[in-house]
Design a protein around this motif. Structure first.
Motif, PDB file in Angstrom:
ATOM      1  N   VAL B  44      -6.889 -11.313  -0.592  1.00  0.00           N
ATOM      2  CA  VAL B  44      -5.587 -11.476  -0.740  1.00  0.00           C
ATOM      3  C   VAL B  44      -4.882 -11.623  -2.224  1.00  0.00           C
ATOM      4  O   VAL B  44      -3.909 -11.151  -2.338  1.00  0.00           O
ATOM      5  CB  VAL B  44      -5.216 -12.999  -0.352  1.00  0.00           C
ATOM      6  CG1 VAL B  44      -4.039 -13.708  -0.508  1.00  0.00           C
ATOM      7  CG2 VAL B  44      -5.806 -13.155   1.132  1.00  0.00           C
ATOM      8  N   MET B  45      -5.966 -11.822  -3.169  1.00  0.00           N
ATOM      9  CA  MET B  45      -5.240 -11.516  -4.525  1.00  0.00           C
ATOM     10  C   MET B  45      -4.871 -10.232  -4.992  1.00  0.00           C
ATOM     11  O   MET B  45      -4.002 -10.025  -5.476  1.00  0.00           O
ATOM     12  CB  MET B  45      -6.332 -11.991  -5.366  1.00  0.00           C
ATOM     13  CG  MET B  45      -6.639 -13.714  -5.525  1.00  0.00           C
ATOM     14  SD  MET B  45      -8.277 -14.174  -6.114  1.00  0.00           S
ATOM     15  CE  MET B  45      -7.759 -13.809  -7.908  1.00  0.00           C
ATOM     16  N   GLN B  46      -5.753  -9.220  -4.419  1.00  0.00           N
ATOM     17  CA  GLN B  46      -5.547  -7.738  -4.661  1.00  0.00           C
ATOM     18  C   GLN B  46      -3.943  -7.438  -4.259  1.00  0.00           C
ATOM     19  O   GLN B  46      -3.164  -6.872  -4.845  1.00  0.00           O
ATOM     20  CB  GLN B  46      -6.618  -7.019  -3.919  1.00  0.00           C
ATOM     21  CG  GLN B  46      -6.413  -5.610  -4.296  1.00  0.00           C
ATOM     22  CD  GLN B  46      -7.184  -4.781  -3.428  1.00  0.00           C
ATOM     23  OE1 GLN B  46      -8.189  -5.148  -2.483  1.00  0.00           O
ATOM     24  NE2 GLN B  46      -7.099  -3.290  -3.645  1.00  0.00           N
ATOM     25  N   ARG B  47      -3.787  -7.949  -2.525  1.00  0.00           N
ATOM     26  CA  ARG B  47      -2.650  -7.308  -2.105  1.00  0.00           C
ATOM     27  C   ARG B  47      -1.575  -8.140  -2.644  1.00  0.00           C
ATOM     28  O   ARG B  47      -0.360  -7.622  -2.840  1.00  0.00           O
ATOM     29  CB  ARG B  47      -2.784  -8.307  -0.931  1.00  0.00           C
ATOM     30  CG  ARG B  47      -2.308  -7.175   0.550  1.00  0.00           C
ATOM     31  CD  ARG B  47      -2.975  -7.545   1.848  1.00  0.00           C
ATOM     32  NE  ARG B  47      -3.052  -8.967   2.004  1.00  0.00           N
ATOM     33  CZ  ARG B  47      -4.005  -9.701   2.696  1.00  0.00           C
ATOM     34  NH1 ARG B  47      -5.106  -9.012   2.892  1.00  0.00           N
ATOM     35  NH2 ARG B  47      -3.952 -10.786   2.854  1.00  0.00           N
ATOM     36  N   THR B  48      -1.655  -9.460  -3.202  1.00  0.00           N
ATOM     37  CA  THR B  48      -0.523 -10.174  -3.732  1.00  0.00           C
ATOM     38  C   THR B  48      -0.249  -9.687  -5.236  1.00  0.00           C
ATOM     39  O   THR B  48       1.164  -9.608  -5.242  1.00  0.00           O
ATOM     40  CB  THR B  48      -0.949 -11.592  -3.789  1.00  0.00           C
ATOM     41  OG1 THR B  48      -1.377 -11.986  -2.429  1.00  0.00           O
ATOM     42  CG2 THR B  48       0.600 -12.457  -4.216  1.00  0.00           C
ATOM     43  N   VAL B  49      -0.938  -9.316  -6.041  1.00  0.00           N
ATOM     44  CA  VAL B  49      -0.937  -8.771  -7.289  1.00  0.00           C
ATOM     45  C   VAL B  49       0.087  -7.444  -6.987  1.00  0.00           C
ATOM     46  O   VAL B  49       1.100  -7.077  -7.616  1.00  0.00           O
ATOM     47  CB  VAL B  49      -2.191  -8.246  -8.075  1.00  0.00           C
ATOM     48  CG1 VAL B  49      -1.632  -7.272  -9.053  1.00  0.00           C
ATOM     49  CG2 VAL B  49      -2.878  -9.725  -8.558  1.00  0.00           C
ATOM     50  N   LYS B  50      -0.484  -6.488  -5.890  1.00  0.00           N
ATOM     51  CA  LYS B  50       0.278  -5.253  -5.808  1.00  0.00           C
ATOM     52  C   LYS B  50       1.749  -5.569  -5.366  1.00  0.00           C
ATOM     53  O   LYS B  50       2.837  -4.915  -6.009  1.00  0.00           O
ATOM     54  CB  LYS B  50      -0.518  -4.642  -4.472  1.00  0.00           C
ATOM     55  CG  LYS B  50      -1.544  -3.401  -5.048  1.00  0.00           C
ATOM     56  CD  LYS B  50      -1.895  -3.019  -3.891  1.00  0.00           C
ATOM     57  CE  LYS B  50      -2.951  -1.805  -4.414  1.00  0.00           C
ATOM     58  NZ  LYS B  50      -3.476  -1.255  -3.217  1.00  0.00           N
ATOM     59  N   LEU B  51       2.002  -6.607  -4.553  1.00  0.00           N
ATOM     60  CA  LEU B  51       3.156  -6.903  -3.914  1.00  0.00           C
ATOM     61  C   LEU B  51       4.200  -7.506  -5.085  1.00  0.00           C
ATOM     62  O   LEU B  51       5.378  -7.084  -4.895  1.00  0.00           O
ATOM     63  CB  LEU B  51       3.092  -7.999  -2.807  1.00  0.00           C
ATOM     64  CG  LEU B  51       3.849  -8.153  -1.700  1.00  0.00           C
ATOM     65  CD1 LEU B  51       3.901  -6.794  -0.930  1.00  0.00           C
ATOM     66  CD2 LEU B  51       3.562  -9.332  -0.829  1.00  0.00           C
ATOM     67  N   ALA B  52       3.528  -8.317  -5.832  1.00  0.00           N
ATOM     68  CA  ALA B  52       4.358  -8.855  -6.950  1.00  0.00           C
ATOM     69  C   ALA B  52       4.727  -7.719  -7.950  1.00  0.00           C
ATOM     70  O   ALA B  52       5.968  -7.789  -8.493  1.00  0.00           O
ATOM     71  CB  ALA B  52       3.700 -10.043  -7.704  1.00  0.00           C
ATOM     72  N   MET B  53       3.883  -6.939  -8.235  1.00  0.00           N
ATOM     73  CA  MET B  53       4.526  -5.618  -9.206  1.00  0.00           C
ATOM     74  C   MET B  53       5.164  -5.017  -8.750  1.00  0.00           C
ATOM     75  O   MET B  53       6.250  -4.500  -9.332  1.00  0.00           O
ATOM     76  CB  MET B  53       3.080  -4.945  -9.582  1.00  0.00           C
ATOM     77  CG  MET B  53       2.267  -5.780 -10.653  1.00  0.00           C
ATOM     78  SD  MET B  53       0.613  -4.947 -11.123  1.00  0.00           S
ATOM     79  CE  MET B  53       1.113  -3.568 -11.741  1.00  0.00           C
TER      80      MET B  53
END
Lengths: 251, 251, 251, 251
Positions: B44-53
């Motif tokens: 989830v962290m990986q996905r969310t970092v990408k999304l937020a970037m």
């Protein structure tokens, strides 16, 4: 010739103590510190990073499967993308303690079942290598010598440290004698030490059949969990010194 | 005048989905991403970092107490040294995902009970500020405006972002109206948006008694967990644009 | 003829909601309630036991592997003795809620990877059967029809409920069409309902090749996680009623 | 006169060993076995139940807060309904192992922070008493003598075992000397043993001020985690035998 001696450290958790970190550290040149998934908690990690830095060991992250009850030794059918994410996570967590103490993270060595899975399965090996590379391409990735993991590390452009075991027998093809078969374990500290010296000097070790196996070893794994393991470490360090094998972190 | 709009993101876990991250992100200038203790897992962290970037938000770590079952909302009687270690750990874990994606971690905002404990207790506030500072002194620490946490941040030499709440009432002394009392919650999106604008322009907001309270706000907290919260976010963003308040990450 | 309709329930956790337990319960005669390892927490278990008892469903324990992040769907290389212990533990935990509400636990159905592992491996099947038997020999053990698990149950002296799937295709030998192959999934609710009726009346179902497979089904598995699943449940219940198949708990 | 000697057991976890269960068991008449929340795992519970039954001790559940990292010693701000549910859950889990071995669960003693919280807060005490009562009204509830917990037990109709401490000082009002103050701890095994005997015979113990405090003790808490604790246990058992105090489970 030179060799690196690495050891898994920081595997206590909360009220539970495991391993004799302070006693083994004088023999260790590369400290693999647990990251909270198979063992270790944030307070243990902080303490162990300090201890290892004071001892002058190179610091590495020791990521494992999320399985405290099984100490990271049980294979879990995780996907490559899960392995990627859990490796990034654990490297980062350990790295932050190292940075907080003013040090530099040097290497990554997977633990237990993750180590074995990465040695055998190319897709998991690649996930780990990619995780290490993307977090910091200057890190060294430790893996079973000539395994999928060291191959994946080299393919992506990481330095790989090929690991040998002082307390394990080897077959003529350079693979480990499977546990349970004759010659799988080397019980005697003196024999183990002599084998490490020969690996360092000649890249060879004798097999149960009396032949020689080629064994590449940039680093040798020590254990620090009991009196017997400590005796092994002492013997190996002494034998290396006598034979003129320099013990230092792999570079 | 300018204001930062921050929101907690990445609070899903395994098979469980929580929050409408993709829908709230267009309104968010600072994304606080959960780090696996109160919510979030490595994938989830990986996905969310990408999304937020991709959304262009500034990325922050959102460390919490180790309490997934309680979503980090239950006070736990942890020591200052435990808080230090769990904060270092979680910042490092999130930072590694940010580095792996080629980004830069910008801030840290504690979650839930840890946020409230740090606002009120100097020793815990100092532990968090020290953790942030030692991992990276360039990070901004988000905390309740004029709390122990922002004070500890400023004392140690960190940039502190004082946080205000669009959906909470304030007393004349600048503190929040306690939950349960009249005026504690602002239910109407339009009213909330007008309050945010006035905070940004004048540093003031009206109290339930009709007086004015001084409210320092470098950043305002959005929620992204339901339709109502999304409507708030839209309204606030629009009202800021109309009033000429620039919405951008705090610097 | 009669058939039991079972469904996995109580799979929420803390702040996370999963499944539409209240909506599916009217169609469920046997409720398998998660026990905190792959999903569920003590408060969720309490609530779900009450809800299922009010709906008049027979209550069962639904033990899983200790893997919340993986929702119990990832195979873990656990030993038979670990499986025994984790099954005893979870049955006991759920049973206590049932007793506290004045009810009686009726059955046990393993979840996800544990269900699949127990269907295929005799030693794990035996560990589960022994756990169930030793806690309470009056319990029924639910497992894949004609699998190692139902065999182990019958060997030790437990009543076994052979389970069939309304939404899965069968091969001529009575095994499931592997996921990914044509005919693996039955998408249409009407077709699924007709198949359930035929299984109940004739013990037979058509294969993708147009042949007939013998399928023993004491119980059929419903899902309750989305609108589509609820439509399936309604259709199956209706079709059974029209065809004169009594829907009731397996005895 | 008679007294019960109870001890917390089964607090190992996975690869981690804690406590010297086999060595302390000969002195223990009531074994409080950890239930997996603050310590213990299903395999440890199974093993410990067997061990305690072989030693002839009465078996009790020892539920704690869900905090393995803190060993259940950190106060967590849980609600009464959460306490109810976590107590039901843990009693049930332990009870299942006892039933699987053909034994009968006899008592419940909360652990660490949960014990202390239940001693002081009536609503949490009532939640625990209700959980115990609803699972099995024949169970005895162990708690700090004359605390909210023993009062709640008696109110609901449970047998309460009032607990005293061999290694703690008492004030004239019967409360414990707070840790850190002079006389808080009794370091000497002989003194401790004499105090236990006097408590059993007279219901009285001397305070640091030289006065007498009334101390009700149905059961006395032993520790089994180190050599010193084992010496205490031996001394207490011996002193009781010499003084004619029967050591047996509370009834």
């Amino acid at each position: 010739a030179s060799i690196d001696l690495n050891c898994d450290l920081g595997e206590s958790f909360g009220a539970y103590t495991l391993g004799r970190d302070a006693e083994i550290l004088p023999y260790v040149t590369s400290a693999n510190i647990a990251c909270g998934f198979h063992a270790g908690d944030p307070s243990v990690m902080q303490r162990t990073v300090k201890l290892a830095m004071e001892a002058g060991a190179a610091i590495g992250a020791h990521p494992g499967l999320p399985d405290l009850a099984g100490f990271g030794r049980r294979t879990i059918d995780v996907s490559a993308s899960e392995v990627y994410a859990m490796t990034v996570y654990q490297i980062g967590a350990l790295d932050a303690f190292v940075r907080a103490e003013g040090g530099t993270l040097k290497h990554v060595k997977p633990h237990g079942a993750l180590y074995n899975m990465a040695a055998a399965r190319a897709n998991l090996a690649e996930a780990i290598a990619e995780a290490v590379y993307r977090v910091d391409p200057a890190l060294t990735l430790f893996g079973l010598a000539n395994s999928e993991l060291t191959r994946a590390a080299e393919r992506i452009g990481l330095r790989a440290a090929h690991e040998a075991f002082a307390d394990r027998g080897y077959l003529a093809d350079g693979s480990l004698v499977p546990r349970g078969l004759p010659g799988a374990l080397i019980d005697d500290a003196e024999t183990a030490a002599a084998r490490v010296v020969r690996i360092a000097l000649e890249g060879r070790v004798s097999t149960p059949d009396g032949e020689d196996a080629e064994v590449r070893a940039d680093t040798v794994c020590l254990h620090g969990d009991n009196e017997h393991a400590l005796a092994f470490a002492r013997q190996i360090a002494e034998a290396c010194q006598i034979a003129g094998v320099t013990v230092k972190p792999f570079e």
